[in-house]
Motif scaffolding. Structure first.
Motif, PDB file in Angstrom:
ATOM      1  N   THR A   2      -6.600  -1.757  -1.180  1.00 18.30           N
ATOM      2  CA  THR A   2      -5.281  -1.120  -1.355  1.00 18.30           C
ATOM      3  C   THR A   2      -4.257  -1.669  -0.368  1.00 18.30           C
ATOM      4  OG1 THR A   2      -5.953   0.680   0.100  1.00 18.30           O
ATOM      5  CG2 THR A   2      -6.206   1.034  -2.286  1.00 18.30           C
TER       6      THR A   2
ATOM      7  N   ILE B  45      -1.687  -3.904  -0.020  1.00 15.11           N
ATOM      8  CA  ILE B  45      -0.952  -4.585  -1.098  1.00 15.11           C
ATOM      9  C   ILE B  45      -0.071  -5.723  -0.614  1.00 15.11           C
ATOM     10  CG2 ILE B  45      -0.970  -2.584  -2.618  1.00 15.11           C
ATOM     11  CD1 ILE B  45       1.899  -1.971  -1.634  1.00 15.11           C
TER      12      ILE B  45
ATOM     13  N   SER C 111       5.259   1.865  -3.452  1.00 11.05           N
ATOM     14  CA  SER C 111       5.011   0.424  -3.337  1.00 11.05           C
ATOM     15  C   SER C 111       6.308  -0.361  -3.470  1.00 11.05           C
ATOM     16  CB  SER C 111       3.957  -0.042  -4.344  1.00 11.05           C
ATOM     17  OG  SER C 111       4.343   0.249  -5.655  1.00 11.05           O
TER      18      SER C 111
ATOM     19  N   LYS D  84       8.073  -2.766  -0.347  1.00 13.99           N
ATOM     20  CA  LYS D  84       8.282  -4.205  -0.533  1.00 13.99           C
ATOM     21  C   LYS D  84       9.578  -4.673   0.112  1.00 13.99           C
ATOM     22  CE  LYS D  84       5.505  -4.946  -4.632  1.00 13.99           C
ATOM     23  NZ  LYS D  84       5.494  -4.961  -6.092  1.00 13.99           N
TER      24      LYS D  84
ATOM     25  N   ILE E 185      -1.998  -2.283  -6.685  1.00 20.35           N
ATOM     26  CA  ILE E 185      -1.966  -0.881  -6.257  1.00 20.35           C
ATOM     27  C   ILE E 185      -2.445   0.061  -7.361  1.00 20.35           C
ATOM     28  CG2 ILE E 185       0.452  -0.451  -6.890  1.00 20.35           C
ATOM     29  CD1 ILE E 185      -1.482   0.934  -3.844  1.00 20.35           C
TER      30      ILE E 185
END
Lengths: 155, 112
Positions: free
Chosen positions: A57, A59, A121, A125, B47
């Motif tokens: 996980t 990422i 997420s 980023k 994810i």
């Protein structure tokens, strides 16, 4: 959905020691178990490890979001850990991790999980967001940073 | 005239569907390979990898069938689909939408 709504000062640690992936996951999970006693520890740890076994996980960009969907979870709960230094988390970009967001989701609500993971997420980023998070000096600053960026980028 | 778009998730029904099209006089359609969003996010966005079980039933390859038909043929196509995809539990086998066509160029109505 706002990530800010699920953050709690009691579940934010700013000075995690750079230990192994497993130790860091256990540390953040413990914080959640204390704050949310309804969460079943065995179910949660098994769920987290199972998820990591599918694919890390971590990422990229120094961020990891270990998570699990649990029968014993009633709502999204989040623990945030900023690491003092860096740790290897088997990241997909092979870079060390500096921020961990450990999340539990209710088992019966896939859409909630999708929406939360998509939002966090996307936020993480943004290099400027990550830099601000890492410079936070208190749990409240972490929450304020989320509030600020979510207000700017998601209406 | 209508444009019918059939999103066929169970591609094993494609052969039967096209045969049934021919039987009712539909001899032209465009078939596009497609991939569902669930498959893409669970297989290609790290994810969401934890949702692979959730989307395990979704085929990696789906088909979109585009066909231009007279308006009354749309309900006939829907009947054909219902006949072919007979397992009522397979509610995700397909779905269809139809759109009105305002202009049509380069299409020979007599051959459809």
């Amino acid at each position: 959905m706002l990530i800010t709504d699920y953050l709690n000062r009691d579940c934010i640690i700013l000075d995690l020691e750079a230990e192994s992936k497993e130790v860091l996951i256990a540390r953040l999970a413990d914080i959640q178990f204390k704050k949310h006693p309804e969460i079943n520890r065995d179910e949660a740890m098994a769920g987290l490890l199972e998820r990591e076994s599918i694919l890390s996980t971590a990422i990229g960009n120094g961020v990891a979001i270990p998570h699990a969907r649990l029968v014993s979870s009633r709502d999204i709960t989040v623990a945030v850990g900023l690491i003092r230094g860096e740790t290897d988390f088997d990241a997909i970009d092979n870079q060390p991790v500096r921020m961990i967001f450990l999340v539990f989701f209710p088992k019966d609500n896939v859409n909630l999980q999708l929406r939360f993971l998509a939002r966090i997420s996307r936020l993480l980023k943004q290099a400027s967001f990550n830099e601000e998070l890492l410079s936070c000096q208190s749990p409240q600053e972490v929450i304020d940073t989320f509030t600020q960026f979510e207000a700017q980028h998601f209406h | 005239m209508k444009l019918a778009l059939i999103f066929l998730n169970k591609i094993e029904y494609l052969e039967d569907l096209l045969s049934a099209f021919l039987e009712v006089g539909i001899s032209g359609a465009t078939i596009v390979d497609s991939v569902g969003m669930g498959h893409i996010i669970s297989q290609h966005i790290p994810i969401f990898a934890g949702l692979r079980d959730t989307f395990a039933g979704s085929s990696p390859i789906q088909k979109i069938i585009l066909v231009v038909v007279e308006e009354e043929m749309v309900s006939r196509i829907n009947e054909i689909l219902a006949d072919i995809c007979i397992d009522i539990d397979e509610s995700r086998a397909y779905f269809m939408i139809s759109l009105p066509i305002e202009d049509l160029f380069g299409f020979n109505k007599g051959k459809s």
